[in-house]
Scaffold this motif. Structure first.
Motif, PDB file in Angstrom:
ATOM      1  N   UNK A   1       0.835  -1.204   0.000  1.00  0.00           N
ATOM      2  CA  UNK A   1       0.000   0.000   0.000  1.00  0.00           C
ATOM      3  C   UNK A   1       0.871   1.255   0.000  1.00  0.00           C
ATOM      4  N   UNK A   2       1.904   1.230   0.809  1.00  0.00           N
ATOM      5  CA  UNK A   2       2.817   2.372   0.878  1.00  0.00           C
ATOM      6  C   UNK A   2       3.541   2.568  -0.454  1.00  0.00           C
ATOM      7  N   UNK A   3       3.951   1.453  -1.080  1.00  0.00           N
ATOM      8  CA  UNK A   3       4.646   1.535  -2.368  1.00  0.00           C
ATOM      9  C   UNK A   3       3.725   2.134  -3.440  1.00  0.00           C
ATOM     10  N   UNK A   4       2.470   1.739  -3.415  1.00  0.00           N
ATOM     11  CA  UNK A   4       1.516   2.279  -4.383  1.00  0.00           C
ATOM     12  C   UNK A   4       1.338   3.795  -4.188  1.00  0.00           C
ATOM     13  N   UNK A   5       1.261   4.212  -2.940  1.00  0.00           N
ATOM     14  CA  UNK A   5       1.080   5.631  -2.643  1.00  0.00           C
ATOM     15  C   UNK A   5       2.267   6.442  -3.143  1.00  0.00           C
ATOM     16  N   UNK A   6       3.456   5.922  -2.918  1.00  0.00           N
ATOM     17  CA  UNK A   6       4.668   6.620  -3.355  1.00  0.00           C
ATOM     18  C   UNK A   6       4.738   6.673  -4.884  1.00  0.00           C
ATOM     19  N   UNK A   7       4.471   5.542  -5.530  1.00  0.00           N
ATOM     20  CA  UNK A   7       4.590   5.459  -6.987  1.00  0.00           C
ATOM     21  C   UNK A   7       3.551   6.319  -7.694  1.00  0.00           C
TER      22      UNK A   7
ATOM     23  N   UNK B   1      11.599   4.839  -7.997  1.00  0.00           N
ATOM     24  CA  UNK B   1      12.756   4.186  -7.372  1.00  0.00           C
ATOM     25  C   UNK B   1      12.460   3.830  -5.913  1.00  0.00           C
ATOM     26  N   UNK B   2      11.805   4.749  -5.192  1.00  0.00           N
ATOM     27  CA  UNK B   2      11.442   4.464  -3.798  1.00  0.00           C
ATOM     28  C   UNK B   2      10.453   3.306  -3.718  1.00  0.00           C
ATOM     29  N   UNK B   3       9.485   3.297  -4.617  1.00  0.00           N
ATOM     30  CA  UNK B   3       8.502   2.212  -4.627  1.00  0.00           C
ATOM     31  C   UNK B   3       9.172   0.884  -4.928  1.00  0.00           C
ATOM     32  N   UNK B   4      10.152   0.904  -5.818  1.00  0.00           N
ATOM     33  CA  UNK B   4      10.880  -0.318  -6.163  1.00  0.00           C
ATOM     34  C   UNK B   4      11.644  -0.855  -4.959  1.00  0.00           C
TER      35      UNK B   4
END
Length: 530
Positions: free
Chosen positions: A55-61, A70-73
């Protein structure tokens, strides 16, 4: 006796076994239960941790810039350290790498995107990332028709995610079916209005269709939600330059973006340099435009807007290589109308009428098998409904001196009776004016030049003014020229062009012995453009 004692012996044995067995079983069950509880707790905790990280990765991406991806990756890598087969994370990783491949031109991203997608499919992820990404991969492989069929089949089964609609839009756009592509793009941005990537994709489709006003509108809406999205900022600058509107803002934005070199992927850098090339074209610095376009192509040889900018610069330089340059730009997306229509006009302006007509012939070939669905459900050839194309063809033939062929093209545009009918009536009226058939010209222009000045085409009012002057109706002629100036000012036409029209009217009046009216015209007309 022995037989009589046997039951007692067995009873004692059972009592002894039952006590020990029961204790052992309790211990074993307790251990098994504890282990099961532990594994259940660990599994549940891990699933929650993965879900939270995803969920956090989706929000960042969602912000969509290279640093965000890159952060999401990195967050996805943390997930895969917990569970290398986390199916939804695999699908999302495929989506991110697909953006890095198709949008940003990052080396190695293509293979990663394909690998992640294959693994997501193997684990049977059921998310929009898996299915929407699959559609984009099919389009990239040149299978737009199959991609649309695959996506539509999913939609019939109940799928209706933003990413799927975006894939449907892209698939139809690559097939030249604008009538189906635009509502699909609209569905995507309505379902995921915070995602700037969908606005950028829609905006680029409109750029390819040379619908610059609409492109500015869509890209601006995307930036309202995410003002830092680099691709949208570059595309908006490009749209403004094409439209010749707020070009200073576009130039400032490009300068700022190109200064932040560490934030630019190859795809973004090439696109920004292509926009810079178009800025140079706008300023008539054609050699600088060619230089900027070549710099963009050195970064990304397939940057279609750089190829287009290069072709435009060559055409405006009247370079004989312009036709081949337009064909190279067109090869990147043969179903994009913009390079054909714009290319034909610029080649005609340069006097290369054969080249201009050849481009339009290529357009007809590209769209020969494209059909559109009518309101009654019947299919009709897209070319038969493409009034903008027939107007462009008529303009090109008229410039080439083929007036009868041009008239036939304008009549086809008028017969479509669609959004470009006003432009078609004006073009036909202007052609009749050129042929000095003033009565028929006036009849045609009357259809698009209301007497209250509310018509939308300044050139139509100017043409009507010329017709009336030719018929010696100078008073009404001046009124229509005034309407033309008013429309030009509203459209923010360059002051030089408005002054040129004002002076031309004055000279025509003097040439016709109307000196007093010429003086009155200048007195009344000058405030209209101030």
């Amino acid at each position: 006796m022995a037989v009589a004692e046997t039951p007692n012996n067995n009873s004692d044995w059972k009592k002894r076994e039952s006590l020990g067995s029961a204790l052992l079983q309790i211990v074993v069950v307790g251990v098994v239960l504890a282990v099961a509880v532990y594994f259940f707790y660990a599994r549940t905790t891990r699933r929650k941790e993965i879900a939270d990280k995803l969920k956090e990765a989706r929000t960042v991406a969602l912000r969509g810039n290279p640093g965000d991806l890159a952060k999401a990756t990195k967050q996805l890598e943390e997930i895969f350290a917990l569970d290398s087969s986390a199916k939804d994370a695999l699908a999302f990783a495929a989506s991110i790498e697909t953006d890095r491949w198709l949008v940003h031109g990052v080396s190695g991203a293509e293979q990663k995107a394909k690998d992640y997608l294959a693994r997501a499919e193997s684990e049977d992820s059921r998310t929009e990332d898996r299915f929407g990404t699959k559609v984009l991969h099919m389009i990239a492989a040149g299978k737009a028709k199959e991609a649309a069929e695959y996506a539509e089949d999913l939609r019939k089964k109940g799928a209706s995610s933003a990413k799927l609609w975006y894939g449907i839009a892209m698939a139809y756009e690559r097939q030249g079916n604008v009538a189906l592509a635009r509502p699909a793009f609209q569905q995507a941005i309505e379902k995921a209005w915070k995602n700037p990537a969908y606005y950028a994709g829609y905006g680029e489709a409109l750029l390819d269709q040379a619908e610059y006003r609409m492109a500015v509108d869509i890209l601006s809406k995307g930036l309202n939600n995410n003002p830092d999205h680099l691709l949208s900022r570059i595309d908006l600058a490009l749209a403004r330059i094409y439209r010749e509107d707020r070009v200073k803002d576009a130039a400032d934005s490009l300068k700022e973006i190109l200064a932040a070199t560490d934030e630019l992927t190859p795809g973004l850098k090439a696109r920004a340099l292509a926009a810079n090339a178009e800025l140079a074209n706008f300023e008539h610095r054609f050699d600088d435009a060619l230089k900027a376009a070549d710099e963009a192509l050195a970064v990304n040889p397939n940057e279609r807007y750089a190829l287009f900018a290069r072709a435009r610069a060559l055409a405006m330089k009247k370079d004989p290589g312009a036709l081949d340059a337009f064909k190279k730009a067109i090869a990147q997306d043969p179903m994009a109308p913009g390079p054909y229509i714009t290319g034909a006009k610029l080649l005609a302006d340069a006097g290369n009428f054969d080249g201009a007509i050849a481009l339009l012939d290529d357009y007809e070939k590209a769209y020969a098998n494209v059909t559109v669905t009518q309101a009654d459900g019947s299919e009709k050839k897209a070319l038969d409904r493409d009034d903008r194309y027939w107007v462009a063809r008529g303009d090109t033939l008229r410039a080439a001196g083929k007036l009868d062929d041009a008239m036939a093209a304008y009549d086809k545009a008028i017969a479509v009776d669609s959004v470009n009918r006003t432009r078609a009536h004006y073009a036909k009226g202007a052609l009749l004016l050129e042929k000095k058939d003033y009565d028929k010209a006036l009849e045609e222009l009357d259809l698009v030049t209301p007497d209250d000045g509310t018509g939308q085409i300044a050139e139509a009012y100017a043409a009507k003014g010329q017709v009336l002057f030719a018929k010696k109706d100078f008073v009404n002629g001046c009124q229509n020229f005034a309407f033309a100036l008013t429309r030009m000012k509203a459209q923010q036409v360059a002051r030089e062009k408005m002054n040129a029209l004002l002076e031309s009217v004055s000279k025509d009046l003097v040439a016709n012995g109307q000196r007093a009216m010429a003086k009155a015209w200048e007195t009344e007309a000058k405030p209209l453009i101030q």
